[in-house]
Structures are given as C-alpha cells and as structure tokens.
Scaffold this active site. Sequence first.
Site, PDB file in Angstrom:
ATOM      1  N   ARG A 113       0.783  -1.219  -0.014  1.00  0.00           N
ATOM      2  CA  ARG A 113      -0.002  -0.009  -0.115  1.00  0.00           C
ATOM      3  C   ARG A 113       0.756   1.138   0.105  1.00  0.00           C
ATOM      4  NH1 ARG A 113      -4.089   0.062   4.799  1.00  0.00           N
ATOM      5  NH2 ARG A 113      -4.999  -1.404   3.686  1.00  0.00           N
ATOM      6  N   ARG A 182      -1.552   6.980   9.513  1.00  0.00           N
ATOM      7  CA  ARG A 182      -1.456   6.590   8.088  1.00  0.00           C
ATOM      8  C   ARG A 182      -1.571   7.760   7.060  1.00  0.00           C
ATOM      9  NH1 ARG A 182      -4.174   0.755   8.342  1.00  0.00           N
ATOM     10  NH2 ARG A 182      -3.030  -0.179   9.971  1.00  0.00           N
ATOM     11  N   LYS A 246      -3.706   1.650  14.722  1.00  0.00           N
ATOM     12  CA  LYS A 246      -3.737   2.398  13.596  1.00  0.00           C
ATOM     13  C   LYS A 246      -4.586   4.088  13.947  1.00  0.00           C
ATOM     14  CE  LYS A 246      -6.113  -0.698  11.109  1.00  0.00           C
ATOM     15  NZ  LYS A 246      -7.231  -1.347  10.289  1.00  0.00           N
ATOM     16  N   LYS A 248      -5.723   7.407  11.955  1.00  0.00           N
ATOM     17  CA  LYS A 248      -6.271   7.901  10.571  1.00  0.00           C
ATOM     18  C   LYS A 248      -6.875   9.142  10.509  1.00  0.00           C
ATOM     19  CE  LYS A 248      -7.735   3.142   8.985  1.00  0.00           C
ATOM     20  NZ  LYS A 248      -8.709   2.574   8.256  1.00  0.00           N
ATOM     21  N   CYS A 467     -15.424  -3.485  -0.466  1.00  0.00           N
ATOM     22  CA  CYS A 467     -13.734  -3.671  -0.137  1.00  0.00           C
ATOM     23  C   CYS A 467     -13.104  -4.634  -0.865  1.00  0.00           C
ATOM     24  CB  CYS A 467     -13.823  -3.940   1.357  1.00  0.00           C
ATOM     25  SG  CYS A 467     -14.488  -5.685   1.773  1.00  0.00           S
ATOM     26  N   CYS A 473      -7.622 -10.901   0.773  1.00  0.00           N
ATOM     27  CA  CYS A 473      -7.854 -10.277   2.320  1.00  0.00           C
ATOM     28  C   CYS A 473      -7.769 -11.685   3.153  1.00  0.00           C
ATOM     29  CB  CYS A 473      -9.175  -9.468   2.558  1.00  0.00           C
ATOM     30  SG  CYS A 473      -9.219  -9.050   4.180  1.00  0.00           S
ATOM     31  N   CYS A 512     -16.564  -8.243   5.843  1.00  0.00           N
ATOM     32  CA  CYS A 512     -16.370  -8.672   7.073  1.00  0.00           C
ATOM     33  C   CYS A 512     -16.790  -7.436   7.786  1.00  0.00           C
ATOM     34  CB  CYS A 512     -15.157  -9.352   7.545  1.00  0.00           C
ATOM     35  SG  CYS A 512     -13.711  -8.145   7.771  1.00  0.00           S
ATOM     36  N   CYS A 516     -14.014  -1.799   5.880  1.00  0.00           N
ATOM     37  CA  CYS A 516     -12.919  -1.169   4.885  1.00  0.00           C
ATOM     38  C   CYS A 516     -13.737  -0.233   3.884  1.00  0.00           C
ATOM     39  CB  CYS A 516     -12.140  -2.128   4.092  1.00  0.00           C
ATOM     40  SG  CYS A 516     -11.266  -3.061   5.549  1.00  0.00           S
TER      41      CYS A 516
HETATM   42 FE1  SRM Z   1      -8.915  -1.949   5.935  1.00  0.00          FE
HETATM   43  C1  SRM Z   1      -7.688  -4.420   7.678  1.00  0.00           C
HETATM   44  C2  SRM Z   1      -8.166  -3.285   3.082  1.00  0.00           C
HETATM   45  C3  SRM Z   1      -9.711   0.999   4.415  1.00  0.00           C
HETATM   46  C4  SRM Z   1     -10.837  -1.050   8.632  1.00  0.00           C
HETATM   47  N1  SRM Z   1      -8.042  -3.710   5.702  1.00  0.00           N
HETATM   48  C5  SRM Z   1      -7.392  -4.646   6.191  1.00  0.00           C
HETATM   49  C6  SRM Z   1      -6.778  -5.346   5.577  1.00  0.00           C
HETATM   50  C7  SRM Z   1      -5.276  -5.165   5.553  1.00  0.00           C
HETATM   51  C8  SRM Z   1      -6.794  -7.119   6.013  1.00  0.00           C
HETATM   52  C9  SRM Z   1      -5.763  -7.537   7.145  1.00  0.00           C
HETATM   53  O1  SRM Z   1      -5.577  -6.938   7.970  1.00  0.00           O
HETATM   54  O2  SRM Z   1      -5.293  -8.340   6.927  1.00  0.00           O
HETATM   55  C10 SRM Z   1      -7.194  -5.597   4.303  1.00  0.00           C
HETATM   56  C11 SRM Z   1      -6.447  -5.878   3.073  1.00  0.00           C
HETATM   57  C12 SRM Z   1      -7.290  -6.512   1.981  1.00  0.00           C
HETATM   58  C13 SRM Z   1      -6.541  -6.543   0.589  1.00  0.00           C
HETATM   59  O3  SRM Z   1      -6.398  -7.627   0.200  1.00  0.00           O
HETATM   60  O4  SRM Z   1      -6.131  -5.555  -0.073  1.00  0.00           O
HETATM   61  C14 SRM Z   1      -7.954  -4.101   4.210  1.00  0.00           C
HETATM   62  N2  SRM Z   1      -8.900  -1.451   4.215  1.00  0.00           N
HETATM   63  C15 SRM Z   1      -8.581  -2.129   3.017  1.00  0.00           C
HETATM   64  C16 SRM Z   1      -8.857  -1.173   1.651  1.00  0.00           C
HETATM   65  C17 SRM Z   1      -7.854  -1.697   0.777  1.00  0.00           C
HETATM   66  C18 SRM Z   1     -10.238  -1.556   1.425  1.00  0.00           C
HETATM   67  C19 SRM Z   1     -10.645  -1.130  -0.231  1.00  0.00           C
HETATM   68  O5  SRM Z   1     -11.378  -1.776  -0.717  1.00  0.00           O
HETATM   69  O6  SRM Z   1     -10.346  -0.025  -0.580  1.00  0.00           O
HETATM   70  C20 SRM Z   1      -8.626   0.044   2.372  1.00  0.00           C
HETATM   71  C21 SRM Z   1      -7.285   0.880   2.299  1.00  0.00           C
HETATM   72  C22 SRM Z   1      -7.286   2.082   2.935  1.00  0.00           C
HETATM   73  C23 SRM Z   1      -6.143   2.828   2.609  1.00  0.00           C
HETATM   74  O7  SRM Z   1      -5.533   3.255   1.623  1.00  0.00           O
HETATM   75  O8  SRM Z   1      -5.186   3.128   3.587  1.00  0.00           O
HETATM   76  C24 SRM Z   1      -9.146  -0.116   4.008  1.00  0.00           C
HETATM   77  N3  SRM Z   1      -9.925  -0.271   6.526  1.00  0.00           N
HETATM   78  C25 SRM Z   1     -10.293   0.784   5.593  1.00  0.00           C
HETATM   79  C26 SRM Z   1     -11.324   1.640   5.964  1.00  0.00           C
HETATM   80  C27 SRM Z   1     -12.051   2.831   5.648  1.00  0.00           C
HETATM   81  C28 SRM Z   1     -11.197   3.949   6.151  1.00  0.00           C
HETATM   82  O9  SRM Z   1     -10.301   4.164   6.986  1.00  0.00           O
HETATM   83  O10 SRM Z   1     -11.963   5.122   5.761  1.00  0.00           O
HETATM   84  C29 SRM Z   1     -11.765   0.842   7.592  1.00  0.00           C
HETATM   85  C30 SRM Z   1     -12.606   1.430   8.262  1.00  0.00           C
HETATM   86  C31 SRM Z   1     -12.363   2.699   9.286  1.00  0.00           C
HETATM   87  C32 SRM Z   1     -11.579   2.302  10.629  1.00  0.00           C
HETATM   88  O11 SRM Z   1     -10.440   2.253  10.325  1.00  0.00           O
HETATM   89  O12 SRM Z   1     -12.224   2.368  11.489  1.00  0.00           O
HETATM   90  C33 SRM Z   1     -10.835  -0.273   7.671  1.00  0.00           C
HETATM   91  N4  SRM Z   1      -9.086  -2.379   7.951  1.00  0.00           N
HETATM   92  C34 SRM Z   1     -10.048  -2.197   8.991  1.00  0.00           C
HETATM   93  C35 SRM Z   1      -9.833  -2.859  10.076  1.00  0.00           C
HETATM   94  C36 SRM Z   1     -10.745  -2.753  11.286  1.00  0.00           C
HETATM   95  C37 SRM Z   1      -9.972  -1.961  12.238  1.00  0.00           C
HETATM   96  C38 SRM Z   1     -10.655  -1.407  13.503  1.00  0.00           C
HETATM   97  O13 SRM Z   1     -10.412  -0.411  14.119  1.00  0.00           O
HETATM   98  O14 SRM Z   1     -11.493  -2.489  14.005  1.00  0.00           O
HETATM   99  C39 SRM Z   1      -9.033  -3.984   9.704  1.00  0.00           C
HETATM  100  C40 SRM Z   1      -8.623  -5.136  10.845  1.00  0.00           C
HETATM  101  C41 SRM Z   1      -7.514  -4.682  11.787  1.00  0.00           C
HETATM  102  O15 SRM Z   1      -7.069  -3.560  11.816  1.00  0.00           O
HETATM  103  O16 SRM Z   1      -7.364  -5.412  12.540  1.00  0.00           O
HETATM  104  C42 SRM Z   1      -8.436  -3.859   8.443  1.00  0.00           C
HETATM  105 FE1  SF4 Z   2     -10.849  -7.778   4.445  1.00  0.00          FE
HETATM  106 FE2  SF4 Z   2     -12.975  -7.065   5.953  1.00  0.00          FE
HETATM  107 FE3  SF4 Z   2     -11.461  -5.060   5.033  1.00  0.00          FE
HETATM  108 FE4  SF4 Z   2     -13.128  -6.255   3.565  1.00  0.00          FE
HETATM  109  S1  SF4 Z   2     -13.499  -5.034   5.322  1.00  0.00           S
HETATM  110  S2  SF4 Z   2     -11.094  -5.815   3.243  1.00  0.00           S
HETATM  111  S3  SF4 Z   2     -13.287  -8.334   4.018  1.00  0.00           S
HETATM  112  S4  SF4 Z   2     -10.801  -6.715   6.537  1.00  0.00           S
END
Ligand code: SRM
Ligand code: SF4
Length: 610
Positions: A113, A182, A246, A248, A467, A473, A512, A516
Amino acid sequence: MDDHKPIDTPDGPAVETPGTGARRYDAPPTDRPITEAEAAKAAGLAHNEHLKIASGYLRGGLADGLLKHATGAISEDDGQLVKFHGMYMQDDRDIRAERTKKKLEKAFSFMIRLRIAGGVVTPKQWLALDEIATTYANGTLRATTRQTFQYHGVIKSNLKRTMAAIDAVLLDTIAACGDVNRNVMAATNPAQAGAHKAAYQLAKDISDSLLPKTNAWREIWLDGERVVGGEEEFEPVYGKTYLPRKFKTVVAVPPSNEVDIFAHDLGFIAILDKKNRVTGWNVTVGGGMGMTHGEPDTFPRTADVMGFCKPEDALKVAEAVMTVQRDWGNRKNRKNARLKYTIERFGVDAFRTEVETRIGKKLGEPKPYRFDGNGDRYGWVEGDDGRHHLTLYVPSGRIKDVEGGPQFLTGLRRIAQVHEGDFRLTGNQNVIIANVPSEKRAAIEALVDEHAMTKGAGALRRNSMACVALPTCGLALAESERYLPDLLSELEESLASHGLQDDEITIRSTGCPNGCARPFISEIGLVGRGPERYHLYLGAAFDGSRLSKLYREDVTAGEIRTVLDPLFAAYARDRQAGERFGDFVIRAGFVAKTTNGPDFHERTGPLKSA
Ligand code: SRM
Ligand code: SF4
C-alpha cells in the site's frame, strides 16, 4: 515535543509506557536485567507491544527473512512489523484448500500500500505505478477507500525491486499501515481550487510531520545505510512503542464529505469565507468503523466535532490529538485500542482539555458547516481557477482492462502519456483527471470514450463501494469486490421497476465487519458473515454523519434483492419531497435511528417488515 515522560490520564496517575522508559514491572526471569519487551509482557500488554519494543525501530528479522528463499513467507512476527512498512503478507485463498491438500505451502504473496497524501500523483508517477503493476504485481492497480493505491500479488523475491521502483518516482509505502498515523486524506474538491490547495497542504504537512523517523524502510528495502546510532535511533513523537493502534486523519472541505470525515480518528473540516478561503478548521475526533460480529463491546462510531482551530494551529492540534491517544489509548486489548474507545472511556471534554493543555491554548467553539453527501461528483467540473477536472467511476477502484468492457489500465496509461495536470484519487475509490486546460479537454474525453471508461454507471452504482475481500484479504468472511457488480445489476432492475433508477442511494459492501468500505455510514450496508451471507444495515445518513442499524441478519446473496425490493417500493410510494432513502427507512419505522457508536447494537432486527 515531549520526551515520553509518563502522563497522567483521567484513569489515574502516571504510568510508564513500556519501551519509553526503564521501569521494571516484574522480577526478571534470570539474573540479567529484564528487557523492556519482557516488562511489557509482564504488564499484560498486547503481543504487538512487545514486538514493537523488540523490533529495533521496526527492523525485526525482516532483512534476514527476505533472504530465506525456501519459503515465500516471512515469520508471523515480521508479518506484523512489515505492516509499518506498508505491506501485508497474504495468500491466495481461492487455492488455499487445494494447496493444503497437496501438502504445499500456501501461495504467499504481498499486498503493498502506498502513502500518497491527498491522493495526488503526477502523470510520470502514474506511468511508473502502472509499470510496476504489470511487472511485479497482478497486473492491476487498486485505488483504495483512503485515496491511495495498493498492489496485490507481489512475491517475496520481487519486494525489493518493487520498492526501489516506487522510490524512483519519489513515492513510498512508509506508515501506509501499522500503528501509526497513516495516509492522510484530503478533499479532492475540484471546484474550489483555493480550498483544495489549503486542504491538500494541511494533509501533506500532517503526513510529513507525523511520519515515523526510523530509517528502517530505506535500510531494508533500498539497502540503505544503517544510520549512526542504530538501535538507539530516536522516534521523537512515537517512541519505541508507536501508537496503540492505527490512526487515520482526513481533511474535508464542505459541502462535500467525500473523505467521510466521521469515520476517522482525526479530521479537519475547512471553514470557508465567502471567497472560499480557509479561515480555520473544525476538529473532529473518535470516528471508526471496525467491529467484531457478536461482540457488542466493539462498535463503529461517528466522530465528535471537538472544537475549532486557526490555520496556524492545525498541525499542533494534529500532533496533540495523536499523542494523547498515544498516551491514553488501550495497549492491552487491541480490540479496544482505537481512539474511538479512548474517547468513549474518558469523554470528549476530558480529551479536549488534555489536547488544549498540550497545545497551550483553548480550542474555539465549532463553527457551522454543512455537508451534502459523501459520494463523488462525476463528470467534468470547471474549477474557480478555470481548470477542468474529470471524475471517472472506477468499479471498486480496480484499475484493470476488462475484455469487452472498460479498459481503465490502458486508457489511463494513455491519458497519463499526454496529460499535463495531475491525477487525484478519491476516498470513494475513483479517479479524477485533474487540472486539464480547456484546449486539452476534448483529447482527454476522446481517450475516455475510446477505452469505454464511462460505461455502466447508474445512480446506485455511482454511489457504491466494495472492499477487496476474497481472494487476497485474510480476514474476509464473504465476497465483496467480486460480488458487488452482480448485486448492483439486480438492484438496478428492482429500482427501475419502481421508477428509482436516477435516485442517488449509497450502497457499500464489505466481506467482514472491519468496515473497510465504510458500510455503516452508507444508506444500504452489506457486511459479510460467512460464505454468501451478509448482515444488512439500513438508515445511515446520505452525508455520512449518521450510522446505520442492523435490519436483517444473515441474508443470503440470493435474498438481498427480495428483501430490499419492498423497501424500494415503499420509498417510491411514501417518501416526502427530497427525503433520502436512509432517512425514509427510519421515519417509516423499518429501523431505529442510531445516534452514535454505543447504541449501534441496540434494537437490532426489523421494527417493521416491508
Ligand atoms: Fe481496512 C484490515 C483493506 C480501508 C478497517 N483492511 C484490512 C486488511 C489489511 C486485512 C488484514 O488486516 O489482513 C485489508 C487488506 C485487503 C486486501 O487484500 O487488500 C484491508 N482497508 C482495506 C482497503 C484496501 C479496502 C478497499 O477496498 O479499498 C482500504 C485501504 C485504505 C488505505 O488506503 O489505507 C481499507 N479499513 C479501511 C477503512 C476505511 C477508512 O479508513 O476510511 C476502515 C474502517 C475505518 C476504521 O479504520 O475504523 C478499515 N481494515 C480495517 C480494520 C478494522 C479496524 C478496527 O479498528 O477495528 C482492519 C482489521 C484490523 O485492523 O485489525 C482492516
Ligand atoms: Fe478484508 Fe474485511 Fe477489510 Fe473487506 S472489510 S478488506 S473483508 S478486512
């Protein structure tokens, strides 16, 4: 900046943050002095905390792990550390079972990323990123929900080459993931050039100033020299333990809430004068989406507007908010470690008072502002500086060529070859061809048409996000990116049958509950529960300021249209003038209103069935 002295919290007196001091927590296991990592463990801190301390400022065993050619993987602990470098170790889940059966190692590869503050890249950078995608990754560029790019499918032996190619165009992946501030998002805001400039500048300044200072990234990926001092290298803001989780940050410019400010830990809302000049910023804290099914102590939360600051104080405020979270955030339980839980625990007033103490002045009362939506403005827009900007809908942000369909990869490459402005990624996974002079508009448009880049974007689709989910993922419970296009086709038919085909309704899907694609602030939210099963959430506000509520549990993929169709019928029949779908389902009694995170789980299930 402070030097990591223990800080009093509203919970009680000062507690030494392990890794930033020498305090002992327990008797050492042997005669030797206890290490800081052992102290952290003895204090019951989360495993990642010991890992960070022992990592030598994010180095761990990464350099050695890259040399182990017998495996495509790195160790589990290095897998945690490598996130701070902008990478995730993944495996192809489509073939996981088959490989296990054949007793083969999982098909490991890495997701990378980038860190691109405000999502702005030059045509030269675009061309380089495109080439990396086809040379080292899976042939696609993935625009994310946070204004940057991801690569998927980079194998271990290509990691260093990929990083070198990214570095060659002055980009990097530092702190794109991990327990740090980030990628900082900024409103793309093509129409208000001055406001965009200010928002972009603030995003860039915050991104630069809160960047980890360790040289580990250059050292490991670019064979950079180890800086003098090595292990003793000092992180002036983060210390050895970085943040509890994290963090943001986003910068928004009303009336568009395209960056979804209420979903982020920290946000700045531009307050504009009549000439669209920024007079200051409202500061928001404590938004977040992630939760765990069946664990009501985890919940999404919309951010609070905490106060107002002058432009010259914004950077100090950002650092203070982040360092209060650094010191007050929960380091024992990662599921309770985000700023949203810190704010719930201590209250926004106590949090603001601490921020004010650290910046040495009071924040002002929040100023009035108004958002009108959290989606993108598609098509051409002329900015107040006479430049033209074209927003393209990119399905789920996946920039690729589809046989017989849109050719985003080739089309945008050809545009980058002639474009003199820049590209901007949006927080809705879309791309803006920005700063086009009038005389170049026709040529750009011809390339867009030639590569079918505008096809298939009805009102619902334009307001959709999915997502990544399967197959990359590791946390996905259900399909998302690969499934949403089919669902949209079904729902478009249903909407058209009720005359709603031109109505803007937001719909987002995730594999899930981590959220995201921010499904809990979308009018229709689908959240994966298991293979082909989703929880269906309704009732969020169109402008992204209110969370949704669970409407139906465990709806199968085949049932979603059947469940939504009667609601669309009722909306077409009974809505009031200008009433949004998310507001209607609450007024009509289909779901209760969610006021903020803690009541998100209350009153689940339909109040009334359609
Ligand atoms: Fe996310 C984890 C993809 C935005 C909340 N996110 C992941 C992971 C890295 C899975 C992992 O931990 O193994 C995913 C990788 C999937 C893949 O194969 O690419 C993933 N997140 C993404 C992306 C690529 C989704 C997309 O379709 O665009 C986004 C990348 C953003 C970026 O450029 O930095 C992405 N993730 C978000 C957002 C949206 C936002 O921030 O506006 C959220 C919700 C907001 C938030 O943070 O609360 C988000 N991602 C999570 C979480 C849950 C965090 C939490 O506080 O509970 C995880 C899991 C974790 O951190 O444990 C996670
Ligand atoms: Fe993976 Fe869940 Fe984030 Fe979708 S919402 S990219 S399934 S961690």
